[in-house]
Design a protein around this motif. Structure first.
Motif, PDB file in Angstrom:
ATOM      1  N   VAL A  14       0.823  -1.204   0.000  1.00  0.00           N
ATOM      2  CA  VAL A  14       0.000   0.000   0.000  1.00  0.00           C
ATOM      3  C   VAL A  14       0.860   1.257   0.000  1.00  0.00           C
ATOM      4  O   VAL A  14       0.615   2.205  -0.754  1.00  0.00           O
ATOM      5  CB  VAL A  14      -0.946   0.011   1.224  1.00  0.00           C
ATOM      6  N   ASN A  15       1.887   1.254   0.827  1.00  0.00           N
ATOM      7  CA  ASN A  15       2.694   2.461   1.017  1.00  0.00           C
ATOM      8  C   ASN A  15       3.662   2.722  -0.128  1.00  0.00           C
ATOM      9  O   ASN A  15       4.053   3.875  -0.357  1.00  0.00           O
ATOM     10  CB  ASN A  15       3.476   2.371   2.331  1.00  0.00           C
ATOM     11  N   ASP A  16       4.067   1.676  -0.827  1.00  0.00           N
ATOM     12  CA  ASP A  16       5.039   1.838  -1.907  1.00  0.00           C
ATOM     13  C   ASP A  16       4.535   1.096  -3.138  1.00  0.00           C
ATOM     14  O   ASP A  16       4.680  -0.120  -3.253  1.00  0.00           O
ATOM     15  CB  ASP A  16       6.406   1.303  -1.483  1.00  0.00           C
ATOM     16  N   ARG A  17       3.923   1.828  -4.057  1.00  0.00           N
ATOM     17  CA  ARG A  17       3.352   1.223  -5.261  1.00  0.00           C
ATOM     18  C   ARG A  17       4.419   0.702  -6.216  1.00  0.00           C
ATOM     19  O   ARG A  17       4.102  -0.025  -7.140  1.00  0.00           O
ATOM     20  CB  ARG A  17       2.472   2.243  -5.989  1.00  0.00           C
ATOM     21  N   ASP A  18       5.665   1.075  -5.995  1.00  0.00           N
ATOM     22  CA  ASP A  18       6.749   0.609  -6.849  1.00  0.00           C
ATOM     23  C   ASP A  18       7.578  -0.488  -6.204  1.00  0.00           C
ATOM     24  O   ASP A  18       8.549  -0.960  -6.801  1.00  0.00           O
ATOM     25  CB  ASP A  18       7.670   1.781  -7.208  1.00  0.00           C
ATOM     26  N   ALA A  19       7.213  -0.888  -4.990  1.00  0.00           N
ATOM     27  CA  ALA A  19       7.992  -1.909  -4.291  1.00  0.00           C
ATOM     28  C   ALA A  19       7.935  -3.240  -5.027  1.00  0.00           C
ATOM     29  O   ALA A  19       6.880  -3.653  -5.506  1.00  0.00           O
ATOM     30  CB  ALA A  19       7.468  -2.073  -2.864  1.00  0.00           C
ATOM     31  N   ARG A  20       9.090  -3.903  -5.104  1.00  0.00           N
ATOM     32  CA  ARG A  20       9.170  -5.258  -5.679  1.00  0.00           C
ATOM     33  C   ARG A  20       9.585  -6.188  -4.549  1.00  0.00           C
ATOM     34  O   ARG A  20      10.574  -5.947  -3.867  1.00  0.00           O
ATOM     35  CB  ARG A  20      10.163  -5.299  -6.833  1.00  0.00           C
ATOM     36  N   PHE A  21       8.823  -7.256  -4.376  1.00  0.00           N
ATOM     37  CA  PHE A  21       8.987  -8.129  -3.215  1.00  0.00           C
ATOM     38  C   PHE A  21       9.956  -9.260  -3.549  1.00  0.00           C
ATOM     39  O   PHE A  21       9.699 -10.084  -4.428  1.00  0.00           O
ATOM     40  CB  PHE A  21       7.636  -8.670  -2.767  1.00  0.00           C
ATOM     41  N   THR A  22      11.064  -9.281  -2.838  1.00  0.00           N
ATOM     42  CA  THR A  22      12.163 -10.196  -3.160  1.00  0.00           C
ATOM     43  C   THR A  22      12.114 -11.504  -2.376  1.00  0.00           C
ATOM     44  O   THR A  22      12.814 -12.453  -2.731  1.00  0.00           O
ATOM     45  CB  THR A  22      13.507  -9.514  -2.876  1.00  0.00           C
TER      46      THR A  22
END
Length: 497
Positions: free
Chosen positions: A65-73
């Motif tokens: 929600v807080n980071d729309r550009d986050a990629r989950f590693t």
């Protein structure tokens, strides 16, 4: 789980049916826990472990929600034994077996050992997806729909992975996307469509149908879309294994170079991801850049209905959409995609042109028609699709023949369940006459079947009515008015545009 930015702030509230500021127009397997099979150990799982797993996914949601550009590693560690066990429990015990012949009950005989072994293979990369078993089911139009029946372990792992990925994608998906999403049902989509058409300046409806959607998904594009959010290579490899596992039909293995098998647990999520990037985000941009008037949209998986204020907008949108889809290996079904005049002025405008009543369109089992309330206001009327009802009655007739030697009480219980299921879906306001007609047709089929059991039958209508009143529920409304439920879901926070 690691994103480019993480957050330990408070839990994010559940998302509303329509995102604030966006336009408002936006099969579950049976559940059964067999404690005899799953054993006492499962029942004694501590509450703290449940809370821990839930909190871990909540942190994933928070970052998404807080980071729309986050990629989950790092996501695969969330697919633990507890999550696999939960996935097993919600599978249907009666579901058909896949190519390996493994059934829900046989797998549960040594459930903990099997899950520990499965978990170990998934985590170290030794898990191998099995091909789906291809079967065909008849459609209402007489054609056959291909379905892929996955192996039991594939179902378990897919369901667990989908639960983890939903923590991310449920924060991304737009409000007008309803299909196969947690907490959303076909009736939520139907409510949103009805409310939007009745409360906006919709004069034209585009009933869009994607041609062979699930079998046309481009694997390369799907991989690119997933990589926008997922950087865990192990999760991406799992999805590729399922897509490339192929199908077995008539004993022969066939590769699957494109598409996602209908019937697979992971397919609805992958379809929503694909259309999120191909269609949903593009529609939002098109509305803000090109639309001169109102535009509403409701999508349920690959079934899409759009409403336009101006015919020119509708025609331009259809042309632009066709060009957009070509790039991603998709196309509209020309035979089923229709642009019709529909809305509060449709009847008057068609009458002026001598064209008769307004046209109708079908969506999620209902035929939608232009109508009026008792005080003369415009209203959308919904009726059971005639072909759907005829197909169901044909199925009931065939099933009655197979059960003709059952005791009357057993037949009555079975027919009662059939009618209750029909009521649960189709008994919406304004459709009571069609629901009542379905019940009456079922009663007639039952009487005919009972009379054929003996040449000396005494099954007259007086006796038949008593049987029907005892076992077959009468028609009654099971759903509220669309505007009431829609307002309750959205808390009137999402504007209808």
């Amino acid at each position: 789980m690691h994103g480019r930015r993480e957050s330990d702030s408070r839990v994010v509230p559940a998302k509303l049916a329509n995102k604030a500021g966006k336009p408002a127009a936006e099969l579950v397997e049976e559940r059964r826990l067999d404690e005899r099979i799953t054993g006492q150990q499962n029942a004694c799982r501590t509450q703290s472990r449940d809370v821990s797993a839930s909190s871990a996914l909540e942190r994933v949601r928070q970052v998404a929600v807080n980071d729309r550009d986050a990629r989950f590693t790092a996501l695969l560690h969330h697919v633990d034994v507890d999550r696999l066990r939960g996935a097993y429990r919600v599978l249907s015990p009666k579901a058909a077996a896949g190519v390996d012949g493994e059934t829900w009950e046989s797998y549960g005989q040594s459930l903990e050992e099997n899950l520990e072994d499965l978990h170990g293979r998934v985590q170290r990369g030794a898990y191998r997806a099995k091909p789906s078993r291809r079967v065909y089911i008849p459609k209402a139009d007489g054609r056959l729909r291909p379905l892929g029946i996955a192996a039991l372990e594939d179902k378990i792992v897919q369901r667990a992975v989908v639960e983890v990925l939903n923590a991310i994608y449920e924060t991304d998906f737009l409000g007008f996307s309803y299909g196969f999403r947690p907490g959303r049902s076909p009736h939520d989509a139907l409510d949103a469509l009805t409310v939007a058409v009745e409360n906006t300046k919709v004069n034209w409806v585009l009933d869009a149908d994607f041609r062979d959607f699930f079998t046309s998904l481009d694997h390369c594009w799907l991989a690119k879309f997933l990589e926008h959010r997922i950087a865990d290579e192990r999760v991406l490899r799992l999805i590729q294994k399922w897509l490339r596992a192929g199908v077995i039909e008539d004993g022969r293995w066939m590769a699957s170079e494109e598409g996602s098998p209908q019937g697979a647990t992971v397919s609805p999520l992958l379809a929503n991801v694909y259309l999120h990037y191909v269609f949903d985000l593009w529609v939002q941009q098109w509305r803000s850049r090109h639309a001169r008037g109102e535009l509403i949209v409701v999508r349920y998986a690959d079934d899409v209905v759009l409403g336009f204020q101006h015919q020119s907008d509708a025609e331009r949108f259809r042309d632009d959409l066709e060009q957009r889809l070509v790039k991603f290996g998709l196309a509209l079904n020309a035979e089923k995609t229709r642009l019709i005049r529909f809305g509060r002025f449709a009847a008057q405008q068609r009458a002026e042109r001598g064209l008769g009543r307004p046209e109708t369109f079908d969506f999620l089992g209902f035929t939608h028609m232009c109508g009026k309330t008792k005080d003369g206001r415009f209203a959308v009327r919904r009726r059971t699709i005639k072909k759907r009802m005829a197909a169901k009655l044909k199925e009931v007739k065939a099933s009655l023949m197979a059960r003709r030697h059952w005791p009357v009480e057993m037949q009555g219980r079975w027919l009662g369940a059939v009618v209750r299921g029909h009521l649960a879906y189709y008994s919406v306001p304004g459709n009571i006459q069609q629901v009542g007609a379905f019940r009456e047709a079922v009663v007639r089929l039952w009487r005919r079947a009972l009379r054929r059991r003996s040449q000396k039958t005494r099954m007259n209508w007086q006796r038949m009515r008593r049987l029907a009143d005892r076992w077959v529920p009468r028609a009654r409304y099971t759903h509220p008015w669309p505007n009431e439920r829609f307002a309750a879901r959205t808390q009137v926070r999402s504007p209808v545009r």
